[in-house]
Design a protein around this motif. Structure first.
Motif, PDB file in Angstrom:
ATOM      1  N   PRO A 129      17.794  -4.369   1.201  1.00 53.15           N
ATOM      2  CA  PRO A 129      17.096  -4.994   0.068  1.00 53.15           C
ATOM      3  C   PRO A 129      15.583  -4.910   0.329  1.00 53.15           C
ATOM      4  CG  PRO A 129      18.710  -6.496   1.041  1.00 53.15           C
ATOM      5  CD  PRO A 129      18.551  -5.351   1.976  1.00 53.15           C
ATOM      6  N   ARG A 130      14.833  -4.363  -0.618  1.00 51.81           N
ATOM      7  CA  ARG A 130      13.410  -4.125  -0.384  1.00 51.81           C
ATOM      8  C   ARG A 130      12.560  -4.675  -1.527  1.00 51.81           C
ATOM      9  NH1 ARG A 130      13.870   2.188   0.029  1.00 51.81           N
ATOM     10  NH2 ARG A 130      15.264   1.650  -1.665  1.00 51.81           N
ATOM     11  N   SER A 131      11.373  -5.141  -1.150  1.00 54.96           N
ATOM     12  CA  SER A 131      10.380  -5.557  -2.131  1.00 54.96           C
ATOM     13  C   SER A 131       9.039  -4.969  -1.724  1.00 54.96           C
ATOM     14  CB  SER A 131      10.288  -7.088  -2.187  1.00 54.96           C
ATOM     15  OG  SER A 131       9.345  -7.486  -3.159  1.00 54.96           O
ATOM     16  N   CYS A 132       8.174  -4.777  -2.698  1.00 51.35           N
ATOM     17  CA  CYS A 132       6.804  -4.372  -2.397  1.00 51.35           C
ATOM     18  C   CYS A 132       5.886  -5.055  -3.396  1.00 51.35           C
ATOM     19  CB  CYS A 132       6.638  -2.854  -2.449  1.00 51.35           C
ATOM     20  SG  CYS A 132       6.864  -2.132  -4.089  1.00 51.35           S
ATOM     21  N   THR A 133       4.661  -5.272  -2.991  1.00 52.16           N
ATOM     22  CA  THR A 133       3.694  -5.913  -3.876  1.00 52.16           C
ATOM     23  C   THR A 133       2.666  -4.888  -4.340  1.00 52.16           C
ATOM     24  OG1 THR A 133       2.371  -6.582  -1.961  1.00 52.16           O
ATOM     25  CG2 THR A 133       3.939  -8.182  -2.830  1.00 52.16           C
ATOM     26  N   GLY A 174       0.810  -1.199   0.000  1.00 49.68           N
ATOM     27  CA  GLY A 174       0.000   0.000   0.000  1.00 49.68           C
ATOM     28  C   GLY A 174       0.849   1.257   0.000  1.00 49.68           C
ATOM     29  N   ILE A 175       0.181   2.401  -0.163  1.00 48.06           N
ATOM     30  CA  ILE A 175       0.894   3.656  -0.350  1.00 48.06           C
ATOM     31  C   ILE A 175       1.722   4.041   0.879  1.00 48.06           C
ATOM     32  CG2 ILE A 175      -1.181   4.968   0.309  1.00 48.06           C
ATOM     33  CD1 ILE A 175      -0.220   7.174  -1.615  1.00 48.06           C
ATOM     34  N   ARG A 176       1.188   3.851   2.091  1.00 49.52           N
ATOM     35  CA  ARG A 176       1.912   4.301   3.280  1.00 49.52           C
ATOM     36  C   ARG A 176       3.221   3.527   3.497  1.00 49.52           C
ATOM     37  NH1 ARG A 176      -3.478   4.294   4.284  1.00 49.52           N
ATOM     38  NH2 ARG A 176      -4.433   6.268   4.899  1.00 49.52           N
ATOM     39  N   PRO A 177       3.174   2.197   3.544  1.00 49.23           N
ATOM     40  CA  PRO A 177       4.445   1.485   3.754  1.00 49.23           C
ATOM     41  C   PRO A 177       5.430   1.671   2.611  1.00 49.23           C
ATOM     42  CG  PRO A 177       2.667  -0.066   3.311  1.00 49.23           C
ATOM     43  CD  PRO A 177       2.029   1.271   3.537  1.00 49.23           C
ATOM     44  N   ASP A 178       4.940   1.798   1.385  1.00 48.35           N
ATOM     45  CA  ASP A 178       5.861   1.974   0.254  1.00 48.35           C
ATOM     46  C   ASP A 178       6.563   3.323   0.329  1.00 48.35           C
ATOM     47  OD1 ASP A 178       5.179  -0.501  -0.647  1.00 48.35           O
ATOM     48  OD2 ASP A 178       3.852   0.192  -2.245  1.00 48.35           O
ATOM     49  N   ILE A 179       5.851   4.378   0.718  1.00 52.58           N
ATOM     50  CA  ILE A 179       6.494   5.693   0.874  1.00 52.58           C
ATOM     51  C   ILE A 179       7.487   5.660   2.019  1.00 52.58           C
ATOM     52  CG2 ILE A 179       6.068   8.084   1.578  1.00 52.58           C
ATOM     53  CD1 ILE A 179       3.528   8.030  -0.105  1.00 52.58           C
ATOM     54  N   LEU A 180       7.116   5.045   3.136  1.00 52.95           N
ATOM     55  CA  LEU A 180       8.041   4.951   4.272  1.00 52.95           C
ATOM     56  C   LEU A 180       9.291   4.156   3.889  1.00 52.95           C
ATOM     57  CD1 LEU A 180       5.513   4.296   7.171  1.00 52.95           C
ATOM     58  CD2 LEU A 180       6.883   6.361   6.827  1.00 52.95           C
ATOM     59  N   ILE A 196       7.410   3.581  -5.440  1.00 49.73           N
ATOM     60  CA  ILE A 196       7.679   2.245  -5.973  1.00 49.73           C
ATOM     61  C   ILE A 196       8.932   2.247  -6.841  1.00 49.73           C
ATOM     62  CG2 ILE A 196       6.808   0.500  -7.598  1.00 49.73           C
ATOM     63  CD1 ILE A 196       3.982   1.184  -6.520  1.00 49.73           C
ATOM     64  N   SER A 197       9.149   3.324  -7.597  1.00 49.63           N
ATOM     65  CA  SER A 197      10.314   3.397  -8.487  1.00 49.63           C
ATOM     66  C   SER A 197      11.624   3.413  -7.708  1.00 49.63           C
ATOM     67  CB  SER A 197      10.220   4.639  -9.383  1.00 49.63           C
ATOM     68  OG  SER A 197      10.408   5.821  -8.617  1.00 49.63           O
ATOM     69  N   ARG A 198      11.577   3.718  -6.411  1.00 45.86           N
ATOM     70  CA  ARG A 198      12.786   3.762  -5.580  1.00 45.86           C
ATOM     71  C   ARG A 198      13.012   2.479  -4.788  1.00 45.86           C
ATOM     72  NH1 ARG A 198      12.795   9.478  -2.463  1.00 45.86           N
ATOM     73  NH2 ARG A 198      14.714   8.534  -1.666  1.00 45.86           N
TER      74      ARG A 198
END
Length: 209
Positions: free
Chosen positions: A16-20, A1-7, A49-51
């Motif tokens: 190392p990071r991933s997001c769905t 979601g937007i909040r965890p991805d921005i954080l 997400i691009s970062r």
């Protein structure tokens, strides 16, 4: 979601990071939050997400939507538990209907989802009487800000429609049903559709990727 991805994008650089990604932000957020808030939110989310090094899309259609945004993304499609969601035999379907206080005879259609503009539950309600047959029942599973509007539409309809709100046993209602319907304007790869298919239901879906 937007909040965890921005954080994650702002504060976890170096890990190392991933997001769905389960939706296309420019489809989802303006419909959910309005254009003035939705478009800036979509821009911020895709920028975050691009970062992130390893973004993962839940479907090929979501991946394709992100190509113009130059986001390098992997695809791992959603899946469902086929042991939990499986077709019911005719005797079991009757038992499930009895347990849920549903009519043993007749045709049951089910739709599942939040009562929000993107899901177009009102379209399902308004369209249901046109295809009505004897002993035809529509079950609506889910809750949300459009609950009151949907209740008014149900009251004005002469069809047999039940708004059941949020339920924990979606699988049981799918096993009790004969048909699944969704009029959603946008989706990633919806679990509810795959759960219905895994339960053996034919599905009637809106024409979206």
């Amino acid at each position: 979601g937007i909040r965890p991805d921005i954080l994650s994008a702002l504060y976890l650089e170096g890990y190392p990071r991933s997001c769905t990604i389960h939706n296309y932000a420019y489809d989802d957020y303006p419909m959910k939050h309005g254009t003035l808030l939705g478009y800036p939110m979509a821009w911020l989310h895709l920028r975050a997400i691009s970062r992130i090094e390893h973004p993962v899309a839940c479907s090929r259609s979501i991946s394709a939507e992100l190509v113009p945004h130059k986001i390098d993304i992997e695809v791992i499609q959603n899946g469902v538990d086929t042991e939990r969601y499986r077709p019911a035999s005719a005797p079991k379907k009757r038992r499930v209907r009895a347990k849920l206080n549903l009519p043993e005879e007749g045709h049951i259609t089910v739709t599942v989802g939040s009562l929000i503009p993107r899901k177009e539950t009102e379209t399902v309600i308004e369209g249901f009487p046109e295809g009505r047959e004897e002993k035809n029942l529509l079950l609506i599973l889910g809750d949300g800000p459009l609950r009151d509007k949907c209740e008014r539409l149900v009251e004005d309809s002469d069809a047999d429609i039940r708004l059941l709100g949020h339920v924990e046993n979606v699988g049981s209602y799918l096993q009790a049903a004969d048909l699944f319907v969704s009029a959603s304007r946008a989706e990633g790869l919806p679990y509810t559709v795959m759960e219905a298919l895994s339960t053996g239901l034919p599905v009637v879906l809106s024409d979206i990727p």
